[in-house]
Scaffold this active site. Structure first.
Site, PDB file in Angstrom:
ATOM      1  N   GLU A 107     -12.406  28.932  31.520  1.00 13.73           N
ATOM      2  CA  GLU A 107     -12.566  29.725  32.744  1.00 13.73           C
ATOM      3  C   GLU A 107     -11.289  30.488  33.125  1.00 13.73           C
ATOM      4  O   GLU A 107     -10.717  30.269  34.199  1.00 13.73           O
ATOM      5  CB  GLU A 107     -12.979  28.819  33.914  1.00 13.73           C
ATOM      6  CG  GLU A 107     -14.276  28.080  33.683  1.00 13.73           C
ATOM      7  CD  GLU A 107     -14.684  27.206  34.873  1.00 13.73           C
ATOM      8  OE1 GLU A 107     -13.912  27.105  35.837  1.00 13.73           O
ATOM      9  OE2 GLU A 107     -15.780  26.632  34.826  1.00 13.73           O
ATOM     10  N   GLU A 131     -20.347  23.667  30.487  1.00  8.02           N
ATOM     11  CA  GLU A 131     -20.320  22.878  31.729  1.00  8.02           C
ATOM     12  C   GLU A 131     -21.547  23.218  32.556  1.00  8.02           C
ATOM     13  O   GLU A 131     -21.896  24.396  32.690  1.00  8.02           O
ATOM     14  CB  GLU A 131     -19.093  23.206  32.606  1.00  8.02           C
ATOM     15  CG  GLU A 131     -17.789  22.645  32.134  1.00  8.02           C
ATOM     16  CD  GLU A 131     -16.627  23.006  33.056  1.00  8.02           C
ATOM     17  OE1 GLU A 131     -16.835  23.213  34.270  1.00  8.02           O
ATOM     18  OE2 GLU A 131     -15.499  23.088  32.532  1.00  8.02           O
TER      19      GLU A 131
HETATM   20  O1  IFM Z   1     -14.108  20.665  37.852  1.00  9.09           O
HETATM   21  C1  IFM Z   1     -14.305  21.996  37.493  1.00  9.09           C
HETATM   22  C2  IFM Z   1     -13.859  22.253  36.075  1.00  9.09           C
HETATM   23  O2  IFM Z   1     -12.533  21.892  35.889  1.00  9.09           O
HETATM   24  C3  IFM Z   1     -14.011  23.707  35.720  1.00  9.09           C
HETATM   25  N1  IFM Z   1     -15.334  24.185  36.006  1.00  9.09           N
HETATM   26  C4  IFM Z   1     -15.908  23.870  37.300  1.00  9.09           C
HETATM   27  C5  IFM Z   1     -15.770  22.389  37.587  1.00  9.09           C
HETATM   28  C6  IFM Z   1     -16.381  22.054  38.971  1.00  9.09           C
HETATM   29  O3  IFM Z   1     -15.737  22.761  39.967  1.00  9.09           O
END
Ligand code: IFM
Length: 440
Positions: free
Chosen positions: A166, A346
């Site tokens: 990200e 994710e």
């Molecule tokens: O915890 C974070 C992660 O580190 C990166 N993506 C979003 C998740 C939730 O906010």
């Protein structure tokens, strides 16, 4: 009850990140990262929490791998801490830090789980930040050197390599909202330069990894929220499209088209980043896979953003639950770009979990969230999107950045006082999904 079947070879996994779970922030020669500095600065994190101990995964990783086995995970996505391996980001290697990841990967593989590595999940070495951070182009090369070192050490066992997690969040939360390290506020111009430089660092690292071994699969992980028009009104549809191209296309367009979208260039005006000769070709190197992190969506009308959406459910982060938007987003990307295979790197939700008197965590809302999102991704696959795997965020409750430990995303509950782990009902449910390759 309807059953949604997934391919039997689908890569089911769970994800974590170094700073969020490892702890041991100053053990065995680890250097300071910008997140250590940020958390140790008064007033930055809810309740003054830090990642100093986090889930103590550095010491408890054998127990955590046993948990992964219990869940039946086929793959595990984790990140390595740059400052654990190279305490000042470049120069002398910390052998103990590198040895930790060597042991970790061996143990993951011994459990018959495939490791997916992320080289940078936000914890830049403080020493590199002090010499200019992501705006000093030397540091982009140091990142590539670190990538090469990791590929030399672990490339014989790890097939899937992610450069950045990200990068857009690094820029927006670190340089505009200031809610993340390094905590700079309202500097849009700097954020755009950081965005661009992160992509150049991604390109340099991709090349460095391939120089070590051309068979390694290299990708990047992008956070992508859905952008939906508020209605079928053509004015709303155009507004949503424009919002996407002028902002959210910042990574996908350069990576898959080799240039910034004209609407983004127009929106940036004189804040466009400095682009050096050769940058765009580095950025647009062919990728072996794309990681997508999806949590929620934004709804846009011709008048602007609409929130909250009446009747919608919201997670504890204040993010709307809207799984169909995930399917729309995957189709949109697939129809716009020539994409490599996709991994959902994710997806998950924070809800207020409580330990019941029977010692269990009955997190029905999380099960429901995951069920809906799995289903929409399966439908997108039937639409023609090539999704190869899915990593739930997260294996464990962990340090949720600016929110500290106040938000729980895990499918495993962590009691931070005792470090006891309890698999939540969602974890048990997920284990069944994995074992049966189907979602009820
Ligand atoms: O915890 C974070 C992660 O580190 C990166 N993506 C979003 C998740 C939730 O906010």
């Amino acid at each position: 009850m309807n059953k949604i079947l997934f391919p039997v070879n689908f890569t089911w996994g769970a994800a974590t990140a170094a700073y969020q779970i490892e702890g041991a922030w100053n053990e065995d020669g680890r250097g300071e990262s910008i997140w250590d500095r940020f958390c140790h600065t008064h007033g930055k994190i809810t309740n003054g929490d830090t990642g100093d101990q986090a889930c103590d995964h550095y010491h408890r990783y054998p127990e955590d791998i046993a948990l992964m086995r219990q869940l039946g995970l086929k793959a595990y996505r984790f990140s390595t801490s740059w400052s654990r391996v190279l305490p000042t980001g470049q120069g002398p290697i910390n052998a103990a830090g590198l040895a930790f990841y060597d042991r970790l990967v061996d143990a993951i593989m011994a459990a018959n789980i495939e490791p997916f590595i992320t080289l940078h999940h936000w914890d830049m070495p403080q020493a590199l930040y002090d010499n200019g951070g992501w705006t000093n182009r030397d540091n982009l090369h140091y990142f590539a050197d670190y990538a090469a070192l990791m590929a030399k050490t672990l490339g014989d066992r790890i097939r899937h390599w992610t450069t950045f997690n990200e990068p857009g969040v690094i820029a927006s939360e670190g340089y505009i909202s200031g809610e993340h390290a390094p905590g700079i506020k309202n500097n849009d111009k700097l954020a755009r330069q950081v965005t661009h430089n992160l992509m150049v660092a991604h390109g340099l690292a991709t090349r460095a990894i391939r120089e070590i071994d051309t068979t390694l699969q290299v990708g990047i992980v992008l956070s992508q929220w859905g952008i939906d028009p508020a209605s079928d009104d053509p004015a709303d549809i155009t507004a949503a499209d424009d919002a996407w191209y002028s902002g959210d296309s910042a990574f996908l367009h350069p990576i898959f088209r080799g240039h910034y979208h004209p609407l983004l260039v127009q929106a940036a005006g004189d804040e466009m980043p400095q682009i050096m000769p050769g940058d765009m070709a580095l950025i647009a190197q062919k990728l072996d896979f794309l990681g997508i992190n999806f949590y929620s969506r934004t709804v846009i009308s011709a008048q602007g953003k609409i929130a909250p959406i009446p009747g919608s459910e919201y997670t504890e982060m204040g993010w709307e639950v809207c799984a169909p938007s995930f399917r729309r987003l995957l189709n949109r990307f697939n129809n716009t770009y020539h994409l490599p295979p996709i991994y959902i790197t994710e997806n998950g939700a924070a809800f207020p979990d409580v330990v019941s008197p029977d010692g269990s965590i009955h997190d029905e809302r999380r099960i429901d969230y995951l069920r809906q999102h799995f289903t929409q991704v399966r439908l997108a696959m039937q639409d023609g999107v090539d999704v190869r795997g899915y990593f739930v965020w997260s294996l464990l409750d962990n340090f949720e950045w600016g929110h500290g430990y106040s938000k729980r995303f895990g499918i495993t509950y962590v009691d931070y006082a005792t470090q006891k782990r309890i698999i939540k009902d969602s974890g048990k449910w997920y284990a069944n999904v994995i074992a049966s390759s189907q979602v009820d």
